[in-house]
Scaffold this active site. Structure first.
Site, PDB file in Angstrom:
ATOM      1  N   GLY A  48       0.787  -1.232   0.000  1.00 18.46           N
ATOM      2  CA  GLY A  48       0.000   0.000   0.000  1.00 18.46           C
ATOM      3  C   GLY A  48       0.816   1.277   0.000  1.00 18.46           C
ATOM      4  O   GLY A  48       0.376   2.296  -0.524  1.00 18.46           O
ATOM      5  N   ASP A 104       0.638   3.763   4.234  1.00 22.24           N
ATOM      6  CA  ASP A 104      -0.477   4.361   3.514  1.00 22.24           C
ATOM      7  C   ASP A 104      -1.533   4.851   4.501  1.00 22.24           C
ATOM      8  O   ASP A 104      -1.912   6.005   4.507  1.00 22.24           O
ATOM      9  CB  ASP A 104      -1.070   3.362   2.503  1.00 22.24           C
ATOM     10  CG  ASP A 104      -1.320   1.973   3.100  1.00 22.24           C
ATOM     11  OD1 ASP A 104      -1.110   1.775   4.314  1.00 22.24           O
ATOM     12  OD2 ASP A 104      -1.715   1.071   2.339  1.00 22.24           O
ATOM     13  N   ASP A 107      -5.386   2.215  10.315  1.00 20.68           N
ATOM     14  CA  ASP A 107      -6.791   1.853  10.520  1.00 20.68           C
ATOM     15  C   ASP A 107      -6.963   1.491  11.997  1.00 20.68           C
ATOM     16  O   ASP A 107      -7.183   2.358  12.826  1.00 20.68           O
ATOM     17  CB  ASP A 107      -7.126   0.705   9.565  1.00 20.68           C
ATOM     18  CG  ASP A 107      -8.591   0.325   9.566  1.00 20.68           C
ATOM     19  OD1 ASP A 107      -9.407   1.068  10.119  1.00 20.68           O
ATOM     20  OD2 ASP A 107      -8.933  -0.728   9.006  1.00 20.68           O
ATOM     21  N   PHE A 156     -14.272   2.123   4.175  1.00 16.74           N
ATOM     22  CA  PHE A 156     -13.242   1.431   3.400  1.00 16.74           C
ATOM     23  C   PHE A 156     -12.933   2.258   2.160  1.00 16.74           C
ATOM     24  O   PHE A 156     -13.815   2.523   1.344  1.00 16.74           O
ATOM     25  CB  PHE A 156     -13.678   0.018   3.015  1.00 16.74           C
ATOM     26  CG  PHE A 156     -12.532  -0.781   2.497  1.00 16.74           C
ATOM     27  CD1 PHE A 156     -11.634  -1.392   3.370  1.00 16.74           C
ATOM     28  CD2 PHE A 156     -12.301  -0.894   1.128  1.00 16.74           C
ATOM     29  CE1 PHE A 156     -10.540  -2.105   2.892  1.00 16.74           C
ATOM     30  CE2 PHE A 156     -11.207  -1.607   0.642  1.00 16.74           C
ATOM     31  CZ  PHE A 156     -10.331  -2.209   1.530  1.00 16.74           C
ATOM     32  N   VAL A 157     -11.659   2.672   2.050  1.00 18.22           N
ATOM     33  CA  VAL A 157     -11.274   3.555   0.948  1.00 18.22           C
ATOM     34  C   VAL A 157     -10.280   2.867   0.018  1.00 18.22           C
ATOM     35  O   VAL A 157      -9.573   1.935   0.417  1.00 18.22           O
ATOM     36  CB  VAL A 157     -10.682   4.885   1.470  1.00 18.22           C
ATOM     37  CG1 VAL A 157     -11.733   5.691   2.202  1.00 18.22           C
ATOM     38  CG2 VAL A 157      -9.466   4.644   2.359  1.00 18.22           C
TER      39      VAL A 157
HETATM   40  P1  IMP Z   1      -4.358  -1.627  10.596  1.00 19.17           P
HETATM   41  O1  IMP Z   1      -3.373  -2.632  11.082  1.00 19.17           O
HETATM   42  O2  IMP Z   1      -5.758  -2.008  10.964  1.00 19.17           O
HETATM   43  O3  IMP Z   1      -4.016  -0.213  11.026  1.00 19.17           O
HETATM   44  O4  IMP Z   1      -4.375  -1.711   9.025  1.00 19.17           O
HETATM   45  C1  IMP Z   1      -3.368  -1.209   8.263  1.00 19.17           C
HETATM   46  C2  IMP Z   1      -3.366  -1.764   6.855  1.00 19.17           C
HETATM   47  O5  IMP Z   1      -4.653  -2.243   6.439  1.00 19.17           O
HETATM   48  C3  IMP Z   1      -3.008  -0.671   5.888  1.00 19.17           C
HETATM   49  O6  IMP Z   1      -1.627  -0.615   5.697  1.00 19.17           O
HETATM   50  C4  IMP Z   1      -3.763  -1.052   4.634  1.00 19.17           C
HETATM   51  O7  IMP Z   1      -2.969  -1.905   3.833  1.00 19.17           O
HETATM   52  C5  IMP Z   1      -4.965  -1.822   5.131  1.00 19.17           C
HETATM   53  N1  IMP Z   1      -6.161  -0.956   5.175  1.00 19.17           N
HETATM   54  C6  IMP Z   1      -6.721  -0.379   6.263  1.00 19.17           C
HETATM   55  N2  IMP Z   1      -7.794   0.347   5.938  1.00 19.17           N
HETATM   56  C7  IMP Z   1      -7.926   0.249   4.601  1.00 19.17           C
HETATM   57  C8  IMP Z   1      -8.869   0.805   3.649  1.00 19.17           C
HETATM   58  O8  IMP Z   1      -9.813   1.559   3.966  1.00 19.17           O
HETATM   59  N3  IMP Z   1      -8.661   0.459   2.355  1.00 19.17           N
HETATM   60  C9  IMP Z   1      -7.651  -0.345   1.939  1.00 19.17           C
HETATM   61  N4  IMP Z   1      -6.754  -0.883   2.792  1.00 19.17           N
HETATM   62  C10 IMP Z   1      -6.886  -0.588   4.111  1.00 19.17           C
END
Ligand code: IMP
Length: 183
Positions: A48, A104, A107, A156-157
């Site tokens: 990403g 990127d 979340d 979700f983006v």
């Molecule tokens: P986290 O561990 O939940 O913070 O997720 C981080 C990873 O999930 C990011 O580096 C993205 O690759 C993926 N991700 C989180 N939210 C989105 C979204 O809205 N669209 C696409 N990928 C996402």
């Protein structure tokens, strides 16, 4: 690819390519000032962060190196699994290096909190985080993101490196994916 090329798949554009470019220049200037006189190792999180890494690193004037890690957190769906696995590790030893993780999107924060702890554990001189997007409402872990581009809604983006099932990474803008695409 622009949002109009996949308009039927998208709900709405939330950050345009132009806004991302302006923000990237601001972040680069801030990072340059903070790391003045120190070499920084940018660690991009595949896949990403490819676009952020490419634009941010070229906007920076600091002496830097780049390396990449690949981790899994999402699989093929739209919800974080909470389990982080290293799929590809760094090739550069981070011992005594000033590491800036380039992400990127933050979340839940699970991926980043794992990576920060992991790289600190390898003896990095410092570990900071730059992320282009953050969903404050989705955060479940405390993670200190020093450089942040945009706070966005908990949807979700896709676009600017962010994918759904591997698609839309080459979309220049960032847009909320239409719910009909995955529900
Ligand atoms: P986290 O561990 O939940 O913070 O997720 C981080 C990873 O999930 C990011 O580096 C993205 O690759 C993926 N991700 C989180 N939210 C989105 C979204 O809205 N669209 C696409 N990928 C996402």
């Amino acid at each position: 690819m622009d949002a109009k090329d996949v308009a039927a798949d998208l709900d709405r554009v939330i950050v345009t390519a132009d806004e991302i470019a302006v923000k990237t220049a601001e972040l680069a200037a801030q990072i340059d000032a903070d790391y003045a006189g120190r070499e920084v190792l940018l660690v991009g999180v595949l896949n990403g962060a490819v676009m952020v890494m490419s634009d941010l690193s070229r906007a920076m004037r600091s002496r830097l190196k780049m390396d990449w890690m690949a981790v899994s957190s999402y699989g093929a769906g739209t919800k974080s699994s909470g389990v982080v696995r290293i799929l590809k590790d760094l090739t550069i030893d981070v011992l005594d290096k000033h590491v800036l993780i380039v992400e990127d999107i933050v979340d839940t924060g699970l991926t980043l909190s794992y990576l920060v702890d992991n790289l600190k554990g390898r003896g990095a001189a410092s570990v900071e985080v730059a992320a282009m997007f953050r969903k404050p409402a989705a955060l479940t872990t405390v993670v200190n993101v020093k450089y942040i581009g945009f706070d966005i809604p908990n949807d979700f983006v896709v676009g600017y490196g962010l994918d759904f099932n591997g698609h839309y990474r080459n979309l220049r803008d960032v847009a909320v994916l239409g719910k009909h695409m995955y529900s």
